[in-house]
Design a protein around this motif. Structure first.
Motif, PDB file in Angstrom:
ATOM      1  N   GLY A   1      32.459 -25.672 -31.752  1.00 57.61           N
ATOM      2  CA  GLY A   1      33.485 -24.998 -30.957  1.00 57.61           C
ATOM      3  C   GLY A   1      34.822 -24.902 -31.661  1.00 57.61           C
ATOM      4  O   GLY A   1      35.771 -24.339 -31.116  1.00 57.61           O
ATOM      5  N   GLN A   2      34.927 -25.427 -32.862  1.00 51.97           N
ATOM      6  CA  GLN A   2      36.189 -25.407 -33.617  1.00 51.97           C
ATOM      7  C   GLN A   2      36.159 -24.205 -34.558  1.00 51.97           C
ATOM      8  O   GLN A   2      35.361 -24.153 -35.487  1.00 51.97           O
ATOM      9  CB  GLN A   2      36.326 -26.709 -34.391  1.00 51.97           C
ATOM     10  CG  GLN A   2      37.600 -26.838 -35.206  1.00 51.97           C
ATOM     11  CD  GLN A   2      37.684 -28.209 -35.863  1.00 51.97           C
ATOM     12  OE1 GLN A   2      37.435 -29.239 -35.234  1.00 51.97           O
ATOM     13  NE2 GLN A   2      38.032 -28.220 -37.140  1.00 51.97           N
ATOM     14  N   MET A   3      37.061 -23.208 -34.311  1.00 51.51           N
ATOM     15  CA  MET A   3      36.978 -21.922 -34.994  1.00 51.51           C
ATOM     16  C   MET A   3      38.125 -21.708 -35.976  1.00 51.51           C
ATOM     17  O   MET A   3      39.224 -22.216 -35.798  1.00 51.51           O
ATOM     18  CB  MET A   3      36.991 -20.785 -33.962  1.00 51.51           C
ATOM     19  CG  MET A   3      35.814 -20.810 -33.011  1.00 51.51           C
ATOM     20  SD  MET A   3      34.271 -20.543 -33.897  1.00 51.51           S
ATOM     21  CE  MET A   3      33.113 -20.881 -32.579  1.00 51.51           C
ATOM     22  N   SER A   4      37.826 -20.896 -36.978  1.00 49.92           N
ATOM     23  CA  SER A   4      38.841 -20.441 -37.923  1.00 49.92           C
ATOM     24  C   SER A   4      38.894 -18.921 -37.886  1.00 49.92           C
ATOM     25  O   SER A   4      38.067 -18.273 -37.251  1.00 49.92           O
ATOM     26  CB  SER A   4      38.512 -20.924 -39.333  1.00 49.92           C
ATOM     27  OG  SER A   4      38.515 -22.329 -39.398  1.00 49.92           O
ATOM     28  N   GLY A   5      39.850 -18.330 -38.586  1.00 54.15           N
ATOM     29  CA  GLY A   5      39.949 -16.881 -38.621  1.00 54.15           C
ATOM     30  C   GLY A   5      40.481 -16.316 -37.330  1.00 54.15           C
ATOM     31  O   GLY A   5      41.248 -16.952 -36.601  1.00 54.15           O
ATOM     32  N   VAL A   6      40.073 -15.082 -36.997  1.00 55.66           N
ATOM     33  CA  VAL A   6      40.502 -14.401 -35.779  1.00 55.66           C
ATOM     34  C   VAL A   6      39.701 -14.933 -34.603  1.00 55.66           C
ATOM     35  O   VAL A   6      38.465 -14.956 -34.646  1.00 55.66           O
ATOM     36  CB  VAL A   6      40.311 -12.882 -35.902  1.00 55.66           C
ATOM     37  CG1 VAL A   6      40.658 -12.187 -34.588  1.00 55.66           C
ATOM     38  CG2 VAL A   6      41.168 -12.333 -37.035  1.00 55.66           C
TER      39      VAL A   6
END
Length: 321
Positions: free
Chosen positions: A98-103
């Motif tokens: 659930g940990q996101m990077s980017g847009v």
């Protein structure tokens, strides 16, 4: 083996695999898989009765002492190779889907199981490597435990029926010459196919295509050609083919070969059944000794292409228009 950890970032969006990952030749012969119980295995026992001749005897000679003839046989072999693909994911990486990077939008992460994704990618790479091996594999014979033995593919198997392109563009005359050679060698032409890369596939359409006049659609995409002596030959694009070669292959004598793996005490198969028969591709989880888990895919893979005289190649072709 590189352990997949949380430094490998998560992103939102649809997953797309890049690169030429297809394995069409493997898929086309996969239904005829064979099993061997040794790493070096026979693939053909060729023999010849010689050229045709007019057999004539006089009555006296026919009634006299006859001289018998003997037809000798030889043996063609190939070897299986070990293929190994390891995967491993840290506990943290498996947890932080659930940990996101980017847009970031409200789209879900398409990868909820990092280890499962890495296993899927490893199987895709295995199929791609198998396709390359069937087509271009170089032969290294079985010797000892330190030997990286490897399977002979079509590129290094075909020697009898070859037309040298001489850096010229593929021509209809080259294909017809190769067919004549294959027929003279006794090729059955039971399930022939033309294997080629994208450039030679386009060249085949240029040679054999005829585009009727149309106001809205132009061009041709030939997927079958008719050659006297061989009948109708389908074409099969494989991204693992050499760009400057095409092969005409009789698939009726081609089979993938697996030496079954009997080490199956990991719980992913039924030991009471599969310890006897083994499995073609084994996934073996590795022991968890730290904050990571994983395993490896293991297979013993080879190729039975039958008599190499049943196949043909055109080599050294031009690769630009």
């Amino acid at each position: 083996m590189a352990t997949t950890d949380s430094d490998v970032l998560n992103y939102r969006g649809v997953l797309y695999a890049l690169g030429a990952n297809q394995a069409p030749f493997l898929a086309s012969i996969g239904g005829k898989t064979k099993r061997a119980n040794a790493f070096t295995y026979p693939i053909a026992q060729p023999y010849s009765v010689g050229n045709g001749a007019q057999n004539v005897y006089s009555e006296d000679n026919a009634a006299g002492t006859l001289t018998p003839t003997t037809v000798t046989r030889s043996q063609d072999t190939n070897v299986a190779q070990i293929m190994l693909y390891a995967v491993k994911t840290t506990f943290k990486k498996q947890s932080v889907y659930g940990q996101m990077s980017g847009v970031n939008t409200n789209d879900a992460n398409p990868v909820l199981d990092e280890l499962g994704f890495q296993k899927q990618a490893a199987l895709m790479k295995m199929a791609k490597d198998m396709e390359f091996t069937l087509l271009q594999g170089e032969y290294v014979a079985e010797s000892n435990s330190a030997t990286e033995q490897s399977t002979r593919g079509l590129k290094h198997a075909i020697s009898t029926n070859t037309v040298v392109g001489g850096s010229a563009a593929l021509e209809k005359a080259m294909i017809e010459e190769l067919i004549r050679k294959m027929l003279a060698s006794g090729s059955l032409m039971m399930d022939p196919v033309i294997l080629c890369n994208s450039f030679q596939m386009q060249r085949l359409s240029d040679i054999y295509g005829y585009a009727p006049q149309d106001r809205t659609t132009g061009g041709v995409a030939i997927d079958r050609i008719m050659v006297p002596g061989a009948g109708i030959l389908p074409t099969l694009f494989s991204p693992q083919m050499p760009t400057d070669e095409i092969y005409i292959v009789d698939r009726s004598v081609c089979s993938p070969v697996f030496v079954p793996v009997s080490y199956v005490d990991d719980g992913n198969v039924n030991p009471s059944i599969d310890n006897v028969n083994g499995v073609d591709i084994l996934y073996q989880p590795t022991a968890i000794t730290n904050a990571a888990r994983g395993g490896f895919f293991y297979t013993q893979f080879g190729f039975d292409y039958g008599p190499e005289e049943y196949h043909g190649s055109i080599t050294g072709l031009a690769t630009t228009a």
